[in-house]
Design a protein around this motif. Sequence first.
Motif, PDB file in Angstrom:
ATOM      1  N   GLY A  74       7.506 -10.892   8.839  1.00 30.83           N
ATOM      2  CA  GLY A  74       8.472  -9.817   8.996  1.00 30.83           C
ATOM      3  C   GLY A  74       9.876 -10.303   8.692  1.00 30.83           C
ATOM      4  O   GLY A  74      10.092 -11.465   8.321  1.00 30.83           O
ATOM      5  N   ASP A  75      10.850  -9.434   8.861  1.00 30.58           N
ATOM      6  CA  ASP A  75      12.248  -9.790   8.610  1.00 30.58           C
ATOM      7  C   ASP A  75      12.736 -10.922   9.514  1.00 30.58           C
ATOM      8  O   ASP A  75      13.614 -11.687   9.137  1.00 30.58           O
ATOM      9  CB  ASP A  75      13.145  -8.565   8.809  1.00 30.58           C
ATOM     10  N   ASN A  76      12.137 -11.027  10.699  1.00 27.96           N
ATOM     11  CA  ASN A  76      12.546 -12.066  11.643  1.00 27.96           C
ATOM     12  C   ASN A  76      11.804 -13.388  11.407  1.00 27.96           C
ATOM     13  O   ASN A  76      11.974 -14.336  12.161  1.00 27.96           O
ATOM     14  CB  ASN A  76      12.328 -11.588  13.078  1.00 27.96           C
ATOM     15  N   GLY A  77      10.955 -13.461  10.382  1.00 28.67           N
ATOM     16  CA  GLY A  77      10.236 -14.681  10.049  1.00 28.67           C
ATOM     17  C   GLY A  77       8.934 -14.866  10.799  1.00 28.67           C
ATOM     18  O   GLY A  77       8.220 -15.843  10.585  1.00 28.67           O
ATOM     19  N   ARG A  78       8.625 -13.947  11.684  1.00 27.26           N
ATOM     20  CA  ARG A  78       7.399 -14.055  12.475  1.00 27.26           C
ATOM     21  C   ARG A  78       6.215 -13.472  11.700  1.00 27.26           C
ATOM     22  O   ARG A  78       6.370 -12.575  10.886  1.00 27.26           O
ATOM     23  CB  ARG A  78       7.566 -13.358  13.815  1.00 27.26           C
ATOM     24  N   ILE A  79       5.029 -13.990  11.982  1.00 32.63           N
ATOM     25  CA  ILE A  79       3.823 -13.578  11.267  1.00 32.63           C
ATOM     26  C   ILE A  79       3.390 -12.194  11.722  1.00 32.63           C
ATOM     27  O   ILE A  79       3.168 -11.962  12.910  1.00 32.63           O
ATOM     28  CB  ILE A  79       2.683 -14.591  11.485  1.00 32.63           C
ATOM     29  N   GLN A  80       3.248 -11.288  10.760  1.00 31.07           N
ATOM     30  CA  GLN A  80       2.770  -9.939  11.049  1.00 31.07           C
ATOM     31  C   GLN A  80       1.333  -9.734  10.601  1.00 31.07           C
ATOM     32  O   GLN A  80       0.685  -8.782  11.002  1.00 31.07           O
ATOM     33  CB  GLN A  80       3.652  -8.906  10.367  1.00 31.07           C
ATOM     34  N   GLY A  81       0.851 -10.619   9.734  1.00 33.21           N
ATOM     35  CA  GLY A  81      -0.518 -10.467   9.258  1.00 33.21           C
ATOM     36  C   GLY A  81      -0.892 -11.543   8.262  1.00 33.21           C
ATOM     37  O   GLY A  81      -0.116 -12.450   7.980  1.00 33.21           O
ATOM     38  N   VAL A  82      -2.097 -11.396   7.724  1.00 28.87           N
ATOM     39  CA  VAL A  82      -2.616 -12.337   6.732  1.00 28.87           C
ATOM     40  C   VAL A  82      -3.245 -11.557   5.583  1.00 28.87           C
ATOM     41  O   VAL A  82      -3.546 -10.366   5.718  1.00 28.87           O
ATOM     42  CB  VAL A  82      -3.675 -13.289   7.356  1.00 28.87           C
ATOM     43  N   HIS A  83      -3.418 -12.244   4.467  1.00 31.85           N
ATOM     44  CA  HIS A  83      -4.137 -11.666   3.336  1.00 31.85           C
ATOM     45  C   HIS A  83      -4.814 -12.792   2.574  1.00 31.85           C
ATOM     46  O   HIS A  83      -4.401 -13.948   2.639  1.00 31.85           O
ATOM     47  CB  HIS A  83      -3.204 -10.857   2.420  1.00 31.85           C
ATOM     48  N   SER A  84      -5.867 -12.438   1.863  1.00 27.92           N
ATOM     49  CA  SER A  84      -6.572 -13.415   1.042  1.00 27.92           C
ATOM     50  C   SER A  84      -5.696 -13.779  -0.144  1.00 27.92           C
ATOM     51  O   SER A  84      -4.851 -12.992  -0.571  1.00 27.92           O
ATOM     52  CB  SER A  84      -7.894 -12.823   0.556  1.00 27.92           C
ATOM     53  N   LEU A  85      -5.914 -14.958  -0.681  1.00 30.14           N
ATOM     54  CA  LEU A  85      -5.202 -15.377  -1.887  1.00 30.14           C
ATOM     55  C   LEU A  85      -6.065 -15.186  -3.136  1.00 30.14           C
ATOM     56  O   LEU A  85      -5.645 -15.533  -4.234  1.00 30.14           O
ATOM     57  CB  LEU A  85      -4.774 -16.844  -1.763  1.00 30.14           C
ATOM     58  N   SER A  86      -7.246 -14.615  -2.958  1.00 29.18           N
ATOM     59  CA  SER A  86      -8.186 -14.446  -4.063  1.00 29.18           C
ATOM     60  C   SER A  86      -7.780 -13.282  -4.968  1.00 29.18           C
ATOM     61  O   SER A  86      -7.434 -12.201  -4.497  1.00 29.18           O
ATOM     62  CB  SER A  86      -9.588 -14.177  -3.517  1.00 29.18           C
ATOM     63  N   ALA A  87      -7.856 -13.512  -6.265  1.00 29.26           N
ATOM     64  CA  ALA A  87      -7.565 -12.468  -7.254  1.00 29.26           C
ATOM     65  C   ALA A  87      -8.834 -11.760  -7.719  1.00 29.26           C
ATOM     66  O   ALA A  87      -8.775 -10.902  -8.594  1.00 29.26           O
ATOM     67  CB  ALA A  87      -6.843 -13.077  -8.453  1.00 29.26           C
ATOM     68  N   ASP A  88      -9.985 -12.092  -7.119  1.00 25.91           N
ATOM     69  CA  ASP A  88     -11.245 -11.444  -7.484  1.00 25.91           C
ATOM     70  C   ASP A  88     -11.240  -9.978  -7.067  1.00 25.91           C
ATOM     71  O   ASP A  88     -10.590  -9.600  -6.080  1.00 25.91           O
ATOM     72  CB  ASP A  88     -12.420 -12.152  -6.820  1.00 25.91           C
ATOM     73  N   GLU A  89     -11.991  -9.172  -7.788  1.00 23.02           N
ATOM     74  CA  GLU A  89     -12.074  -7.738  -7.510  1.00 23.02           C
ATOM     75  C   GLU A  89     -13.097  -7.490  -6.397  1.00 23.02           C
ATOM     76  O   GLU A  89     -14.222  -8.001  -6.456  1.00 23.02           O
ATOM     77  CB  GLU A  89     -12.484  -6.989  -8.769  1.00 23.02           C
ATOM     78  N   PRO A  90     -12.746  -6.687  -5.395  1.00 27.38           N
ATOM     79  CA  PRO A  90     -13.690  -6.396  -4.311  1.00 27.38           C
ATOM     80  C   PRO A  90     -14.859  -5.542  -4.797  1.00 27.38           C
ATOM     81  O   PRO A  90     -14.713  -4.736  -5.725  1.00 27.38           O
ATOM     82  CB  PRO A  90     -12.859  -5.628  -3.288  1.00 27.38           C
ATOM     83  N   LEU A  91     -15.995  -5.698  -4.156  1.00 22.81           N
ATOM     84  CA  LEU A  91     -17.143  -4.858  -4.451  1.00 22.81           C
ATOM     85  C   LEU A  91     -16.937  -3.454  -3.893  1.00 22.81           C
ATOM     86  O   LEU A  91     -17.389  -2.479  -4.475  1.00 22.81           O
ATOM     87  CB  LEU A  91     -18.417  -5.476  -3.871  1.00 22.81           C
ATOM     88  N   ILE A  92     -16.257  -3.374  -2.751  1.00 25.84           N
ATOM     89  CA  ILE A  92     -15.941  -2.074  -2.148  1.00 25.84           C
ATOM     90  C   ILE A  92     -14.742  -1.512  -2.894  1.00 25.84           C
ATOM     91  O   ILE A  92     -13.648  -2.071  -2.840  1.00 25.84           O
ATOM     92  CB  ILE A  92     -15.621  -2.221  -0.649  1.00 25.84           C
ATOM     93  N   GLY A  93     -14.947  -0.408  -3.583  1.00 29.12           N
ATOM     94  CA  GLY A  93     -13.871   0.174  -4.383  1.00 29.12           C
ATOM     95  C   GLY A  93     -13.041   1.209  -3.645  1.00 29.12           C
ATOM     96  O   GLY A  93     -11.942   1.537  -4.068  1.00 29.12           O
ATOM     97  N   ALA A  94     -13.541   1.718  -2.537  1.00 31.97           N
ATOM     98  CA  ALA A  94     -12.850   2.771  -1.794  1.00 31.97           C
ATOM     99  C   ALA A  94     -12.016   2.179  -0.657  1.00 31.97           C
ATOM    100  O   ALA A  94     -12.089   0.987  -0.371  1.00 31.97           O
ATOM    101  CB  ALA A  94     -13.874   3.752  -1.227  1.00 31.97           C
ATOM    102  N   SER A  95     -11.231   3.027  -0.025  1.00 30.72           N
ATOM    103  CA  SER A  95     -10.465   2.578   1.141  1.00 30.72           C
ATOM    104  C   SER A  95     -11.438   2.310   2.290  1.00 30.72           C
ATOM    105  O   SER A  95     -12.541   2.859   2.338  1.00 30.72           O
ATOM    106  CB  SER A  95      -9.426   3.617   1.536  1.00 30.72           C
ATOM    107  N   ILE A  96     -11.000   1.470   3.222  1.00 30.09           N
ATOM    108  CA  ILE A  96     -11.849   1.052   4.337  1.00 30.09           C
ATOM    109  C   ILE A  96     -11.199   1.493   5.633  1.00 30.09           C
ATOM    110  O   ILE A  96     -10.023   1.202   5.871  1.00 30.09           O
ATOM    111  CB  ILE A  96     -12.033  -0.477   4.327  1.00 30.09           C
ATOM    112  N   GLU A  97     -11.966   2.169   6.453  1.00 28.17           N
ATOM    113  CA  GLU A  97     -11.473   2.578   7.772  1.00 28.17           C
ATOM    114  C   GLU A  97     -12.501   2.166   8.812  1.00 28.17           C
ATOM    115  O   GLU A  97     -13.620   2.652   8.814  1.00 28.17           O
ATOM    116  CB  GLU A  97     -11.237   4.083   7.807  1.00 28.17           C
ATOM    117  N   ARG A  98     -12.082   1.243   9.654  1.00 29.41           N
ATOM    118  CA  ARG A  98     -12.900   0.771  10.768  1.00 29.41           C
ATOM    119  C   ARG A  98     -12.006   0.782  11.996  1.00 29.41           C
ATOM    120  O   ARG A  98     -10.780   0.811  11.874  1.00 29.41           O
ATOM    121  CB  ARG A  98     -13.410  -0.641  10.504  1.00 29.41           C
ATOM    122  N   PRO A  99     -12.584   0.709  13.187  1.00 23.63           N
ATOM    123  CA  PRO A  99     -11.739   0.665  14.383  1.00 23.63           C
ATOM    124  C   PRO A  99     -10.740  -0.490  14.317  1.00 23.63           C
ATOM    125  O   PRO A  99     -11.127  -1.640  14.161  1.00 23.63           O
ATOM    126  CB  PRO A  99     -12.754   0.463  15.518  1.00 23.63           C
ATOM    127  N   GLY A 100      -9.477  -0.172  14.373  1.00 26.95           N
ATOM    128  CA  GLY A 100      -8.416  -1.176  14.335  1.00 26.95           C
ATOM    129  C   GLY A 100      -8.119  -1.728  12.956  1.00 26.95           C
ATOM    130  O   GLY A 100      -7.352  -2.663  12.825  1.00 26.95           O
TER     131      GLY A 100
END
Length: 143
Positions: A97-123
Amino acid sequence: MAMLLLVALTAAGLSTVAQSWAESARRDKEQQLLRIGALYVHALEDYRRKSPGTEKVLPMELEELVMDRRFVGTVRHIRRLYPDPVGTDGRWGVIRGDNGRIQGVHSLSADEPLIGASIERPGLQLPAARRYADWRFVVDSKR
């Protein structure tokens, strides 16, 4: 001639089995990515919710989720730092975030996902993505 035909059919069969196995392994890694990403989001929310005092903050480093030193006893928000299952070296990209604190993570992979649609799960809500790196596992900033 019959032997060559038998070898060709066996090779074709093994090729199909190998492709099916590779696709299954990739699908399994993708599901692991979603599960582990959700674990990080939950751990970040837990870290913020349990912050002592009135100011609820997020960690500066992922290691703080494993060993939260803000308390007298041992507090763990996540059991261990899980590697990125679809990345080449297991490292996660960190979203700050703007304050330098961690808000989340993401993969560094440039591979294309098998799931092409949006994903909605609890949380967890992820838009459709062209690559795994586009899936951002981020805490809700409104809480």
